[in-house]
Design an enzyme around this catalytic site. Structure first.
Site, PDB file in Angstrom:
ATOM      1  N   ASP B 125       0.754  -0.974   0.073  1.00  0.00           N
ATOM      2  CA  ASP B 125       0.144   0.171   0.051  1.00  0.00           C
ATOM      3  C   ASP B 125       0.962   1.199  -0.132  1.00  0.00           C
ATOM      4  OD1 ASP B 125      -2.432   1.229   0.003  1.00  0.00           O
ATOM      5  OD2 ASP B 125      -2.460   1.449   2.207  1.00  0.00           O
ATOM      6  N   TYR B 127       1.271   5.623  -0.330  1.00  0.00           N
ATOM      7  CA  TYR B 127       0.937   6.841   0.391  1.00  0.00           C
ATOM      8  C   TYR B 127       1.109   8.171  -0.546  1.00  0.00           C
ATOM      9  CZ  TYR B 127       1.462   9.962   4.660  1.00  0.00           C
ATOM     10  OH  TYR B 127       1.083  11.025   5.607  1.00  0.00           O
ATOM     11  N   HIS B 132      -3.680  13.831   0.374  1.00  0.00           N
ATOM     12  CA  HIS B 132      -3.916  13.202   1.533  1.00  0.00           C
ATOM     13  C   HIS B 132      -2.855  13.401   2.435  1.00  0.00           C
ATOM     14  CE1 HIS B 132      -4.879   9.476   3.828  1.00  0.00           C
ATOM     15  NE2 HIS B 132      -3.646   9.113   3.505  1.00  0.00           N
ATOM     16  N   GLU B 198     -10.256   4.155   3.360  1.00  0.00           N
ATOM     17  CA  GLU B 198      -9.337   5.133   2.472  1.00  0.00           C
ATOM     18  C   GLU B 198      -9.831   4.767   0.971  1.00  0.00           C
ATOM     19  OE1 GLU B 198      -5.252   4.647   3.511  1.00  0.00           O
ATOM     20  OE2 GLU B 198      -5.492   5.990   5.225  1.00  0.00           O
ATOM     21  N   GLU B 200      -8.962   4.077  -2.528  1.00  0.00           N
ATOM     22  CA  GLU B 200      -7.910   3.927  -3.373  1.00  0.00           C
ATOM     23  C   GLU B 200      -8.206   3.271  -4.749  1.00  0.00           C
ATOM     24  OE1 GLU B 200      -4.252   2.346  -1.347  1.00  0.00           O
ATOM     25  OE2 GLU B 200      -5.277   3.060   0.654  1.00  0.00           O
ATOM     26  N   ASP B 230      -9.206   0.640   1.867  1.00  0.00           N
ATOM     27  CA  ASP B 230      -8.141   0.452   2.815  1.00  0.00           C
ATOM     28  C   ASP B 230      -8.706   0.745   4.174  1.00  0.00           C
ATOM     29  OD1 ASP B 230      -5.651  -0.282   4.300  1.00  0.00           O
ATOM     30  OD2 ASP B 230      -4.696   1.905   3.771  1.00  0.00           O
ATOM     31  N   ARG B 234      -7.759   4.064  12.961  1.00  0.00           N
ATOM     32  CA  ARG B 234      -6.877   5.161  13.264  1.00  0.00           C
ATOM     33  C   ARG B 234      -6.061   5.102  14.456  1.00  0.00           C
ATOM     34  NH1 ARG B 234      -5.795   6.300   8.237  1.00  0.00           N
ATOM     35  NH2 ARG B 234      -7.386   6.703   7.188  1.00  0.00           N
ATOM     36  N   GLN B 237      -3.559   2.466  14.914  1.00  0.00           N
ATOM     37  CA  GLN B 237      -2.390   3.198  13.963  1.00  0.00           C
ATOM     38  C   GLN B 237      -1.701   4.128  14.782  1.00  0.00           C
ATOM     39  OE1 GLN B 237      -3.898   4.302  10.323  1.00  0.00           O
ATOM     40  NE2 GLN B 237      -1.673   5.020   9.460  1.00  0.00           N
ATOM     41  N   TYR B 241       2.452   3.028  15.210  1.00  0.00           N
ATOM     42  CA  TYR B 241       2.978   2.943  13.972  1.00  0.00           C
ATOM     43  C   TYR B 241       4.259   3.359  13.961  1.00  0.00           C
ATOM     44  CZ  TYR B 241       2.973   8.128  12.691  1.00  0.00           C
ATOM     45  OH  TYR B 241       3.155   9.370  12.837  1.00  0.00           O
ATOM     46  N   LYS B 250      -4.031  -1.908   9.723  1.00  0.00           N
ATOM     47  CA  LYS B 250      -4.489  -2.222   8.449  1.00  0.00           C
ATOM     48  C   LYS B 250      -4.664  -3.637   8.058  1.00  0.00           C
ATOM     49  CE  LYS B 250      -3.362   2.362   6.970  1.00  0.00           C
ATOM     50  NZ  LYS B 250      -4.004   3.250   6.110  1.00  0.00           N
ATOM     51  N   THR B 254      -8.961  -5.329   3.769  1.00  0.00           N
ATOM     52  CA  THR B 254      -8.825  -4.308   2.426  1.00  0.00           C
ATOM     53  C   THR B 254      -9.837  -4.881   1.711  1.00  0.00           C
ATOM     54  OG1 THR B 254      -6.582  -3.673   2.941  1.00  0.00           O
ATOM     55  CG2 THR B 254      -7.423  -3.404   0.952  1.00  0.00           C
ATOM     56  N   THR B 346      -4.318   6.842  -0.575  1.00  0.00           N
ATOM     57  CA  THR B 346      -5.857   7.608  -0.564  1.00  0.00           C
ATOM     58  C   THR B 346      -5.852   8.628  -1.456  1.00  0.00           C
ATOM     59  OG1 THR B 346      -5.913   6.938   1.705  1.00  0.00           O
ATOM     60  CG2 THR B 346      -7.198   8.596   0.916  1.00  0.00           C
ATOM     61  N   GLU B 360      -9.790  12.716   7.034  1.00  0.00           N
ATOM     62  CA  GLU B 360      -9.523  14.151   6.710  1.00  0.00           C
ATOM     63  C   GLU B 360     -11.017  14.715   6.358  1.00  0.00           C
ATOM     64  OE1 GLU B 360      -7.506  11.669   3.273  1.00  0.00           O
ATOM     65  OE2 GLU B 360      -6.859  13.585   2.873  1.00  0.00           O
TER      66      GLU B 360
END
Lengths: 420, 420
Positions: B125, B127, B132, B198, B200, B230, B234, B237, B241, B250, B254, B346, B360
């Site tokens: 995945d 970014y 985003h 997310e 994608e 995805d 949060r 994460q 992370y 994650k 998915t 995203t 967001e």
């Protein structure tokens, strides 16, 4: 438990890695035989495809050993794993009535080529050694901030790349990558200049899961263990790893030893994780001894030069067991698969000569090692051979791992002209 | 290119997602038929296993369509992909001499159940959306440090978990995880309270590689594209992370859309990446238009409530193309495999109503959305159905994606009593 004697004489030496107590599983071929499953006993391999065809070792109505991977056996589950081990001990023990039949199915290890012992479903690498995390954290963030805040609460890990796992003996091509030092104005694309190793043990997941599993359940899902070298491009890693973790720095290759030492063989060597500095949440707590007392060593031999031991440590230095790592891995509901490989994280001991990576041994290049020929090593040079070895010491016998070895070959001149 | 008319009448409507110009590939089953490969045309599916058995569509001496995945076709390579598309257009075009034979092999889509269209080898995945990354970076690190220093120089990505990929329509169980807010004294194990989506697009790698590939080579390796959600925890994460990236946040699931839209079908819609703020290193530079003009939309429908569009954006907002991502992925020599799935990252546009995640859209929970029934949403509630949709608009026709949909189901009461 003492040495269990075998009619394969070489297996009875006190310092042999593969006595009857061990019986590690691998995939081998010879000039006559296609890759197939076998079990190591002393200096020999019992050809399990042949043993199955002859009705000597039968685990399932369908043939499961005439394939170049152990995944089919794993998928039969822990009861069958126990049956297989019991039958192999019966067949290979001193005085076995099956000796004369089995003798015809033996192959000398030195005549065999070893292959990947299983199909790697997915690969996860952890960061679960306290001394390693402290050393690396001190170098990168200072001694006060060495351990990330979450580190004592869960085994931190990241998903690696299964396609990059190779068997011991495979040459490792120095990678290219995007590099930018702290004082560089702009990044550049160049061969890795800080190529490193990481001494780890890999746990092979043998049973699937489809929801959170407890530490006990996780322990029962583990089929066996291998030595694992997580080749690491430190300069690529430094520039790429924020904010989403290591990616291309760890994707060139990870080497594993060719013989899977089963969890059953390691039972006599279980030991506890170290005392907890912070209590773990209940779902991650130890429910018994789930590390193993395994002595580990790494040697470095420059091209044409003398081999030197660069570190000696022990798997019991880990803060988290593979069972704890697997339990954490499943907390989100992440499905686990037979053939998943979990790297322990770098196994460093508390002392300087017990560190499991060159990054730590040379303290980021500030304290290079001196080799027997007088040359220095902060990171790996082309032609260097790295060899990981390890064994658990029993009472008059050893349960040994196969060596995990690889030679660093020069970077491609032009990475867009591929060659093997 | 105008609409290509088909003898399957429903395919000729100007707003139908699956005209003859599209021909997306999937795996379907019916009460009579085991899962097998099919191609969508209008409201129908052409059963390719049947077409192959009858000699109507033959790609290879061995049968490749009577299996529940497209990987075998992928492995035949781009020339065969082109041959297949050409033959399908021949068979399904208005006036085709094959109409009467093919008519007997049609299945109504509403009678079919869709399955995963391919075996996911590994999942990565990225970014790679500028808006985003800026939005998330601003929330987490402040506007001055929004973009990480490496972001404009390479497509930042992490390895995800292939075992967690599910097909559209699969329920998504809210995960448990280890959580610790910035003001909490200690972490706790609890159901995720900030569960997010997310938006994608996923690129399906169809050809393998075994060394660094150029952007042009990477472009030719891509078999097709799917919509991809995805699902992201949060709160899990935020605590896990650092320093190695997202892991359990994650790994729950998915979702991907069931029909793979081929790269060939998207050719008329190629467009360029946005202007570069920093020049890319030569191996990552664009060599042509490698994004696609694809309108995208996400709707949210609470359980029993009215559906609301929460964002509208376009795939051309990405800073890096999938070809650039794949080229970067291979720089270290990382072997790529047919069946690898690359999430774009995203896809957020520059405006507030173009953001591709609830993180967001609600600005970290500070500006909740108001649904038609007056309730608020910062993150997903149990029972919420998320649906991603998208199409490329041609001259009098569309090349559409299948919807990518999933309903959030409540967390398990006790995660250690697993149920499906």
């Amino acid at each position: 438990m003492p040495l269990m004697p075998s009619w394969v004489a070489s297996a009875n030496a006190a310092d042999h890695p593969f006595p009857l107590n061990n019986l590690p599983y691998g995939v081998f071929s010879t000039t006559q035989q296609e890759p197939r499953c076998g079990v190591a006993i002393g200096d020999m391999i019992l050809d399990l495809a042949a043993a199955e065809a002859a009705g000597l070792v039968v685990l399932h109505e369908d043939a499961v050993f005439d394939v170049p991977f152990w995944n089919e056996v794993m998928e039969l589950g822990p009861e069958k794993w126990a049956l297989l081990r019991a039958r192999l001990i019966e067949v290979l023990a001193q005085g076995s009535p099956d000796q004369s039949a089995a003798e015809t199915m033996l192959v000398t290890q030195s005549d065999a080529e070893m292959h990947m012992p299983f199909l790697v479903a997915e690969y996860t690498d952890f960061y679960a050694g306290r001394h390693h995390a402290t050393n690396v954290g001190t170098m990168f963030r200072g001694a006060e901030n060495a351990l990330p805040p979450n580190w004592l609460h869960m085994p931190i890990g990241y998903n690696g790349r299964a396609s990059s796992i190779v068997v011991s003996g495979t040459d490792i091509r120095r990678p290219w990558g995007q590099l930018k030092g702290p004082d560089d104005d702009a990044p550049r694309f160049a061969p890795c200049a800080r190529f490193d190793m990481e001494l780890e043990i890999g746990a092979v997941v043998g049973s699937p899961s489809d929801g959170p599993v407890s530490v006990d359940e996780a322990d029962q899902m583990i089929f066996g263990y291998v030595l694992l070298n997580d080749w690491s491009a430190r300069d690529i890693q430094a520039w790429e790893y924020q904010p989403l973790g290591p990616f291309q720095a760890k994707a060139t290759a990870t080497s594993i030893s060719a013989w899977i030492v089963t969890q059953a063989a390691l039972e006599p060597f279980r030991c506890n994780t170290p005392p907890r500095e912070q209590p773990l949440l209940s779902h991650l707590q130890d429910t018994g001894p789930m590390l193993y007392d395994i002595d580990l060593e790494v040697t470095l031999a420059p091209s044409g030069g003398q081999e030197m031991t660069i570190t000696r440590t022990n798997y019991k230095e880990m803060y988290y067991s593979s069972a704890q790592q697997l339990a954490h891995h499943s907390t989100s509901g992440c499905p686990m698969t037979a053939g998943d490989l979990l790297g322990s994280g770098t196994i460093s001991g508390p002392h300087k000569d017990q560190r499991g990576s060159l990054l730590e041994l040379s303290w980021g290049g500030k304290e290079p090692l001196t080799l027997p020929d007088g040359t220095k090593r902060s990171f790996l040079e082309d032609g260097d051979r790295l060899t990981l070895s390890g064994y658990a010491q029993g009472d008059g016998y050893r349960v040994g791992f196969a060596d995990c070895s690889g030679v660093v070959t020069p970077a491609l001149e032009n990475p867009y002209e591929r060659s093997k």
